[in-house]
Design a protein around this motif. Structure first.
Motif: not given
Length: 541
Positions: A301, A305, A351, A490
């Motif tokens: 992501k 993103a 996110f 992340k």
């Protein structure tokens, strides 16, 4: 043997240790007399079914005895592939210069027989004792019904694969002394993960590093893999190969993966691309950190993103609703259990909480190759052009149609990364610039390094803000508790067909240090891979 059992050096106390463990042990040095095949003739009615434990013991005993007395013809006849076995056994004694061999066997476990080998290797005036362990299986012959050794190259040595050969003599390449960025030696005994890497660096740079070859016994692989030294009969003079590694970071990485099964980690410096640490803790010895090919889950992501922001589809504080499920081209995607839906979520919200459905909802606004181009042109991934100093895999982000278009946005489908490529993604997010990772000084690398345009300043700033939130109050906060400063992260968990538990992924940066890790079947990202990354970040390398 079929499960990748690895060789282990054993000392003179092997028999005592085996005895203490309660195994029945017997020593075989030509104690089976007569010609024949060492196994009783088949009965009038051919036996059927798997060999019994007693049959396995008898067949293995006969094979080990023939092997021990160098009777390659008889030993080969006691296997289910006499032609291949005789060729390999002959090479074992002639090409590997084995002058004497003794086999010590354990009591069978079913039809599997473990054993230890002690051999004498003689090359001119040089002699050495070669010790290792292995195992074989006994099967029933298809035509005779006799119990026979199930032949494979691993029967002679557990590291041998089809097409490999054993060789002994003066090595073609001198040994090397591996040193870190400050000149500190990185010894294999202190950094076990560097064993395969040291072999590759020696194979590639040993001739130009100076030094003098020694006399060795090695595996000569059929593939392009580096030669594996099994025994040193006469020490050569090592040359020195300098790397970009940091002894402190490497030590932290080794310690971090040691407590996790099937785990790999890579650390690098975002400002330069220099690799500071690489460690793998795996039963198969594979360097998954550089060569692994696994779906990265929600860590992808970071790339997704950036694509949504660049396309103007949303922004960090723009809308990215998180429904309980999302369907795209007949496939339904869900979030991790326990994640509450939020129809008013921003991209930063989704996110930080790692909401899958928020990203999937954007799939119909993207072209099939948008994510591929973002990965290649911005992050330098998936073009097969990295030159880090040793073989590596730089990712796979294909332009997949159908449900895989949506799955790729959350790191599933056909997307594949490894800790090296994910650490590079994180480094690019941290600085905004792509710098191809390197393991050795630039002057040692042939050809040009890979190039990519990197992130637009505004996109990079938004990514860093989202990753900082994830690290401090989102899904990564628990694993990174106590780590402050310029930090971002992340998490990811990737489902794999046939696995009951997802693979755990985690990546983070702190200052000028980016780290990524995977723990196969480790569950959620913060649970297994997170502590590995946190430990390396705390090293402050």
């Amino acid at each position: 043997m079929r499960n990748g059992v690895k060789a282990a050096l054993v000392g003179g106390v092997f028999l005592g240790m085996v005895g203490a463990a309660g195994f029945g042990v017997y020593e075989l040095v030509g104690d089976v007399g007569g010609g024949g095949d060492g196994v009783e003739a088949a009965a009038a009615e051919k036996p059927a079914g798997p060999p019994t434990r007693a049959e396995a013991a008898k067949a293995a005993k006969a094979f080990f005895a023939a092997w021990s007395r160098r009777d390659t013809a008889e030993a080969a006849q006691l296997t289910d592939n006499a032609v291949a076995a005789r060729t390999a056994l002959t090479d074992y004694f002639e090409a590997a210069h084995v002058s004497h061999v003794r086999v010590t066997a354990e009591e069978p476990v079913g039809r599997t027989v473990g054993y230890a080998v002690e051999a004498t290797v003689s090359v001119g005036e040089h002699r050495g004792t070669w010790k290792y362990e292995g195992e074989l299986e006994v099967v029933r012959g298809e035509t005779t019904g006799r119990p026979l050794v199930d032949w494979a190259p691993e029967v002679l040595h557990p590291d041998l694969q089809a097409g490999d050969t054993l060789q002994a003599g003066e090595a073609e390449v001198p040994p090397i002394r591996l040193v870190d960025r400050a000149g500190q030696e990185l010894k294999r005994s202190e950094h076990p993960s560097l064993g395969p890497l040291l072999d590759k660096l020696r194979d590639r740079y040993g001739k130009q590093a100076g030094g003098k070859p020694g006399v060795e016994l090695w595996i000569d692989p059929e593939s392009s893999a580096p030669r594996q030294t099994l025994l040193t009969l006469a020490e050569g003079k090592p040359g020195t190969v300098r790397t970009t590694l940091s002894a402190a970071a490497q030590h932290a990485a080794e310690q971090a993966v040691a407590g996790r099964a099937e785990a790999s980690v890579v650390a690098l410096r975002p400002s330069t691309g220099e690799i500071l640490a690489v460690a793998d803790h795996r039963a198969d010895g594979f360097d998954a950190s550089f060569l692994g090919q696994l779906a990265p889950g929600s860590t992808m992501k970071i790339v997704s993103a950036s694509l949504l922001i660049d396309k103007g589809l949303t922004a960090a504080e723009g809308a990215a609703p998180c429904p309980p499920s999302a369907t795209w081209q007949s496939q339904t995607f869900n979030n991790l259990p326990g994640l509450a839906p939020n129809e008013h979520a921003t991209l930063a919200d989704s996110f930080a909480r790692s909401c899958n459905t928020a990203f999937v909802k954007f799939a119909d606004e993207l072209k099939v190759d948008d994510l591929t181009r973002q990965a290649q042109e911005v992050f330098g991934l998936a073009r097969d052009d990295w030159r880090i100093g040793v073989p590596s895999f730089d990712g796979r982000v294909p332009a997949s149609g159908g449900p895989d278009t949506a799955a790729a946005l959350i790191g599933q489908g056909q997307v594949q990364l490894n800790p090296l490529t994910l650490a590079s993604v994180t480094a690019t997010a941290r600085t905004g610039a792509f710098r191809q990772p390197v393991l050795v000084p630039r002057e040692l690398i042939d050809g040009e390094l890979a190039q990519a345009r990197g992130l637009a300043p505004g996109t990079a700033a938004q990514l860093r803000a989202m990753m900082h939130r994830t690290a401090t109050s989102g899904s990564a906060a628990g694993a990174l508790a106590g780590l402050g400063g310029d930090i971002g992260a992340k998490t990811g968990s990737a489902e794999v067909d046939g696995q009951a538990t997802a693979n755990s992924w985690f990546t983070a940066y702190r200052g000028d240090l980016a780290v990524a890790a995977v723990a196969e079947q480790g569950g959620r990202g913060g649970e297994s891979a997170g502590p590995i990354v946190a430990a390396v970040l705390r090293s402050g390398a």
